[in-house]
Write a protein that holds these residues in place. Structure first.
Motif, mmCIF file in Angstrom:
data_model
loop_
_atom_site.group_PDB
_atom_site.id
_atom_site.type_symbol
_atom_site.label_atom_id
_atom_site.label_comp_id
_atom_site.label_asym_id
_atom_site.label_seq_id
_atom_site.Cartn_x
_atom_site.Cartn_y
_atom_site.Cartn_z
ATOM 1 N N ALA A 48 0.818 -1.215 0.000
ATOM 2 C CA ALA A 48 0.000 0.000 0.000
ATOM 3 C C ALA A 48 0.851 1.265 0.000
ATOM 4 O O ALA A 48 1.930 1.307 0.577
ATOM 5 C CB ALA A 48 -0.909 0.011 1.226
ATOM 6 N N SER A 49 0.311 2.292 -0.655
ATOM 7 C CA SER A 49 0.791 3.653 -0.453
ATOM 8 C C SER A 49 -0.145 4.275 0.579
ATOM 9 O O SER A 49 -1.365 4.217 0.410
ATOM 10 C CB SER A 49 0.710 4.469 -1.740
ATOM 11 O OG SER A 49 1.552 3.914 -2.712
ATOM 12 N N PRO A 50 0.416 4.886 1.642
ATOM 13 C CA PRO A 50 -0.475 5.515 2.619
ATOM 14 C C PRO A 50 -1.180 6.724 2.008
ATOM 15 O O PRO A 50 -0.750 7.246 0.978
ATOM 16 C CB PRO A 50 0.474 5.970 3.735
ATOM 17 C CG PRO A 50 1.809 5.405 3.425
ATOM 18 C CD PRO A 50 1.825 5.056 1.970
ATOM 19 N N LEU A 51 -2.257 7.163 2.661
ATOM 20 C CA LEU A 51 -2.867 8.457 2.337
ATOM 21 C C LEU A 51 -2.330 9.478 3.329
ATOM 22 O O LEU A 51 -2.081 9.145 4.491
ATOM 23 C CB LEU A 51 -4.391 8.393 2.457
ATOM 24 C CG LEU A 51 -5.124 7.339 1.629
ATOM 25 C CD1 LEU A 51 -6.632 7.475 1.848
ATOM 26 C CD2 LEU A 51 -4.785 7.452 0.155
ATOM 27 N N ALA A 52 -2.159 10.724 2.894
ATOM 28 C CA ALA A 52 -1.729 11.800 3.793
ATOM 29 C C ALA A 52 -2.744 12.928 3.684
ATOM 30 O O ALA A 52 -2.892 13.531 2.625
ATOM 31 C CB ALA A 52 -0.345 12.292 3.404
ATOM 32 N N ASN B 114 3.068 -2.912 -9.240
ATOM 33 C CA ASN B 114 3.954 -1.903 -8.637
ATOM 34 C C ASN B 114 3.748 -0.574 -9.366
ATOM 35 O O ASN B 114 4.011 -0.481 -10.563
ATOM 36 C CB ASN B 114 5.414 -2.323 -8.753
ATOM 37 C CG ASN B 114 5.652 -3.717 -8.209
ATOM 38 O OD1 ASN B 114 5.364 -4.687 -8.901
ATOM 39 N ND2 ASN B 114 6.146 -3.822 -7.009
ATOM 40 N N PRO B 115 3.303 0.460 -8.663
ATOM 41 C CA PRO B 115 2.888 1.673 -9.374
ATOM 42 C C PRO B 115 4.023 2.346 -10.147
ATOM 43 O O PRO B 115 5.183 2.325 -9.743
ATOM 44 C CB PRO B 115 2.388 2.577 -8.252
ATOM 45 C CG PRO B 115 1.967 1.633 -7.175
ATOM 46 C CD PRO B 115 2.974 0.516 -7.239
ATOM 47 N N GLY C 82 10.644 -1.829 -6.346
ATOM 48 C CA GLY C 82 9.293 -1.432 -5.993
ATOM 49 C C GLY C 82 8.662 -0.388 -6.882
ATOM 50 O O GLY C 82 9.169 -0.054 -7.956
ATOM 51 N N GLY C 83 7.523 0.140 -6.400
ATOM 52 C CA GLY C 83 6.780 1.177 -7.085
ATOM 53 C C GLY C 83 7.504 2.509 -7.007
ATOM 54 O O GLY C 83 8.519 2.655 -6.327
ATOM 55 N N VAL C 84 6.954 3.491 -7.723
ATOM 56 C CA VAL C 84 7.684 4.720 -8.012
ATOM 57 C C VAL C 84 6.854 5.952 -7.640
ATOM 58 O O VAL C 84 5.632 5.940 -7.745
ATOM 59 C CB VAL C 84 8.040 4.750 -9.522
ATOM 60 C CG1 VAL C 84 8.667 6.068 -9.918
ATOM 61 C CG2 VAL C 84 8.977 3.589 -9.872
ATOM 62 N N LEU C 85 7.558 7.009 -7.221
ATOM 63 C CA LEU C 85 6.975 8.349 -7.021
ATOM 64 C C LEU C 85 7.830 9.342 -7.795
ATOM 65 O O LEU C 85 9.062 9.272 -7.741
ATOM 66 C CB LEU C 85 7.014 8.707 -5.524
ATOM 67 C CG LEU C 85 6.837 10.187 -5.176
ATOM 68 C CD1 LEU C 85 5.395 10.638 -5.372
ATOM 69 C CD2 LEU C 85 7.276 10.463 -3.729
ATOM 70 N N ILE D 280 8.522 -2.647 -1.721
ATOM 71 C CA ILE D 280 7.918 -2.942 -3.029
ATOM 72 C C ILE D 280 6.780 -1.972 -3.339
ATOM 73 O O ILE D 280 6.405 -1.804 -4.486
ATOM 74 C CB ILE D 280 7.402 -4.395 -3.102
ATOM 75 C CG1 ILE D 280 6.479 -4.720 -1.932
ATOM 76 C CG2 ILE D 280 8.569 -5.363 -3.158
ATOM 77 C CD1 ILE D 280 5.808 -6.086 -2.043
ATOM 78 N N ALA D 281 6.228 -1.333 -2.316
ATOM 79 C CA ALA D 281 5.134 -0.378 -2.504
ATOM 80 C C ALA D 281 5.678 0.919 -3.081
ATOM 81 O O ALA D 281 6.886 1.155 -3.094
ATOM 82 C CB ALA D 281 4.460 -0.108 -1.161
ATOM 83 N N ALA D 282 4.778 1.775 -3.548
ATOM 84 C CA ALA D 282 5.195 3.087 -4.053
ATOM 85 C C ALA D 282 5.228 4.090 -2.912
ATOM 86 O O ALA D 282 4.358 4.082 -2.039
ATOM 87 C CB ALA D 282 4.246 3.558 -5.138
ATOM 88 N N PRO D 283 6.234 4.991 -2.912
ATOM 89 C CA PRO D 283 6.294 6.047 -1.900
ATOM 90 C C PRO D 283 5.249 7.139 -2.169
ATOM 91 O O PRO D 283 4.690 7.217 -3.265
ATOM 92 C CB PRO D 283 7.702 6.633 -2.080
ATOM 93 C CG PRO D 283 8.397 5.765 -3.084
ATOM 94 C CD PRO D 283 7.349 5.034 -3.854
ATOM 95 N N ILE D 284 5.036 7.966 -1.165
ATOM 96 C CA ILE D 284 4.226 9.187 -1.323
ATOM 97 C C ILE D 284 5.003 10.344 -0.703
ATOM 98 O O ILE D 284 6.006 10.134 -0.004
ATOM 99 C CB ILE D 284 2.848 9.092 -0.640
ATOM 100 C CG1 ILE D 284 2.994 8.980 0.892
ATOM 101 C CG2 ILE D 284 2.042 7.942 -1.198
ATOM 102 C CD1 ILE D 284 1.761 9.437 1.630
#
Ligand code: CA
Length: 648
Positions: free
Chosen positions: A42-46, A365-366, A448-451, A488-492
């Motif tokens: 998961a990517s968290p929500l902020a 992976n985003p 992992g995912g990408v920002l 592996i998740a995407a950062p925010i």
């Protein structure tokens, strides 16, 4: 406040306080241990200084975004039996938010609205038939007062659909199925009648598949919602659609009216799909300058290895090119929009080596799109897999209908080839020119995912157990920190009190780890954590646990004791019932069954048929396996353990 930050799912942030000029000063601001040994996707929500995060079994936690203080935790108490139904780990890919509520979808198929301030449930609705093998791992999406949720389970014989619920009350507004049901029951809408013309035989008896397990985008100006549709069920087309056919809307991108769920257009990426080539990967909406004019496009890089640019008003294919080496097709015919398929990859009972494998050239992976560099950043993998129709497959019992293994010699040759050729890299893809601008190779696939951010930065967790930042325009590595895990998740990224933070979940797991963990036994990992960084951050991770605690103890297996017939039967049953969690050919998975302890061998039938380890997520299989069948699987595992023990 949404999984991809905005409705267009670009995963691009305009924040630039942390940028290419100062990212070298990035340090850990705070971290939170996550109590799990499974994947964190998961990517968290902020939102307003609060981080909302979700972990395996759908536990939701709200943190103070500045300090990491836990504000509340909610446990939906998902029944552990649903763990058996999840093809690719008990993960959750995120949450949604709308007007003071946080939405979580559970592995058992429930959609729950929580009070964002307290974590207390406001409403809860069951979105699936629990007598069938549905699960949910994807994030809900919210737009215009509606919560949209799909589901998974195409590896287990279900029929896919998406449902929109009223965000305030949980009342169902519309539902759209992705594949047709039994014509004798009448079609739900004209789109199902159209789709039924592309199926043959009695496809509905095995569900058909087509689950919407991850990606959804929304265009408020066009009032369209885009859903990415998954693979067929069973996998082998012959088993579900005996006379062939395209099998709409499998492996398709479908545009629906956001108010009514009515079908508007579709583009099928892989007609007659039979390699698990889901089109459920992220769909990024953007306005691109193509051929001297602005086009409203939808971009997807699905498992099948082609990067698609579609006109999102009409579904017209603008362009499609390979972004990874593949052998299933040589290109896309621009006139018809159909792939130029390699006829050799349609498989019978003899294994065929196909690229990409079921993990895909790009999976969930985003990826991210920067409107400043006009590049899409995506984690790419080069993968191979042997596919064959499972000779003993019984559609009435459900399952894949596909064996990854086949005959011993071919299996070993394919496995050796796949192990030798699998690679991964971070690709910066120019979607207008349809070519790679730069790439960062990694030692093996699994990053992992990408920002992407306006600070000319791209962030990604790496298979090297680090978190790294690259220049968005050139790919130059600017910063890297060991994090004891593979994020592996995407950062925010977000700001609190004028200070910018970067947050990422760091927890190895998911499909790749499930099926191929043996290739990663050199990974010695700490517990999963939520990691939050800022400029000048000085927090330190505790030391790694001793390696001896991480390496599975190998003990000599019991002597082979089954007949050749039992071992062979056990191999077929293993492939159909066990391989998705415990690894192809029993190599790896959530628990490597070649390395069972003597007491596990002793308790084998109690575990498999009486749920002796249900608390660990291993539910009973008494409803699908007879005692003789469970014994055959045990004989097969003992044979596998001895074969690999001898050649260790
Ligand atoms: Ca699948």
């Amino acid at each position: 406040m949404a999984p991809g930050r905005t409705y267009d799912e670009q995963r691009f942030s305009p924040l630039a306080q942390i940028n290419a000029g100062n990212v070298q000063r990035l340090g850990l601001a705070w971290y939170a241990d996550i109590n799990t040994e499974r994947g964190m996707e998961a990517s968290p929500l902020a939102i307003d200084g609060v981080l909302y995060n979700v972990q395996p079994w759908n536990l939701v936690t709200a943190y103070d975004g500045k300090t990491g203080k836990v504000l509340w935790t909610y446990d939906p108490e998902v029944p552990l039996r649903f763990g058996r139904l999840a093809c690719c780990d008990i993960v959750s890919r995120g949450l949604a938010a709308w007007k003071g509520k946080i939405y979580v979808a559970t592995l058992g198929g429930r959609l729950i609205a929580l009070d964002a301030a307290t974590g207390k449930p406001v409403w809860s609705v069951l979105t699936v038939d629990n007598s069938k093998s549905y699960t949910i791992t994807g994030a809900p999406r919210v737009f215009d007062g509606k919560v949209l949720i799909g589901n998974g389970g195409a590896e287990m014989g279900v029929r896919g659909y998406v449902t929109a619920y009223d965000a305030e009350t949980g009342r169902q507004i519309w539902r759209w199925h992705t594949v047709p049901g039994n014509p004798a029951d009448g079609f739900e809408n004209a789109a199902m009648e159209l789709a039924a013309k592309t199926w043959t035989g009695e496809w509905w008896t095995a569900g058909g598949g087509g689950t919407v397990w991850d990606s959804v985008s929304y265009d408020p100006a066009l009032n369209l919602v885009y859903v990415g549709v998954g693979n067929g069920s069973p996998w082998a087309r012959d088993w579900r659609s005996a006379g062939g056919g395209d099998n709409l809307f499998l492996a398709s991108i479908v545009a629906l009216d956001a108010d009514t769920g009515d079908y508007r257009w579709h583009y099928q990426t892989t007609p007659g799909e039979e390699w698990d080539y889901t089109a459920t990967q992220q769909m990024i909406l953007a306005d691109l300058q193509i051929g001297g004019r602005t086009r409203k496009v939808l971009m997807q890089a699905p498992k099948n290895g082609f990067f698609y640019v579609l006109d999102r008003e009409t579904g017209e294919l603008i362009s499609a090119e390979m972004f990874a080496p593949i052998n299933w097709a040589s290109g896309i015919d621009k006139a018809t929009g159909r792939p130029i398929e390699n006829p050799a990859v349609r498989y019978g009972t003899t294994p065929v080596l196909v690229s990409p494998g079921a993990g895909g050239a790009h999976n969930w992976n985003p990826m991210a799109y920067s409107p400043l560099t006009h590049l899409v950043y995506l984690p790419v993998t080069e993968t191979y897999m042997g596919y064959a129709k499972a000779e003993s497959f019984d559609p009435a019992k459900g399952g894949l209908g596909t064996s990854f293994t086949g005959f011993e010699a071919e299996r070993d040759a394919i496995t050796r080839y796949a192990d030798a050729h699998s690679r991964g890299w971070l690709s910066a893809w120019d979607p207008v020119r349809q070519r790679e601008a730069w790439r960062v190779p990694s030692p093996q696939k699994g990053s992992g995912g990408v920002l992407a951010t306006a600070g000319n930065l791209v962030f990604e967790g790496t298979i090297g157990q680090t978190f790294a930042a690259y220049r968005a325009d050139t790919g130059e590595k600017l910063w890297e920190m060991p994090v004891q895990q593979v994020p592996i998740a995407a950062p925010i990224t977000y700001t609190v009190d004028g200070e910018q933070y970067i947050a990422v979940n760091a927890g190895w797991g998911g499909g790749l780890a499930h099926v191929e963990r043996s290739a990663y036994t050199q990974l010695f990992l700490s517990k999963p954590r939520l990691l939050v960084f800022k400029l000048g951050g000085t927090a330190k991770l505790p030391p790694m646990p001793a390696a001896s605690m991480q390496v599975p103890e190998l003990s000599p297996p019991p002597a082979p004791n089954g007949t050749a017939e039992q071992v062979s039967r056990g191999e077929q049953l293993y492939a159909a019932n066990c391989a998705l969690c415990h690894g192809v050919a029993a190599r790896g998975g959530v628990k490597d069954l070649r390395h069972m302890a003597p007491e596990t061998h002793e308790a084998f039938l109690d575990i498999v048929l009486r749920g002796a380890r249900a608390r660990n997520g291993m539910a009973s299989f008494a409803d699908v396996l007879t005692p003789a069948e469970a014994e055959a699987i045990h004989h097969y595992l003992i044979a596998r353990a001895n074969a690999d023990w001898d050649s260790r």
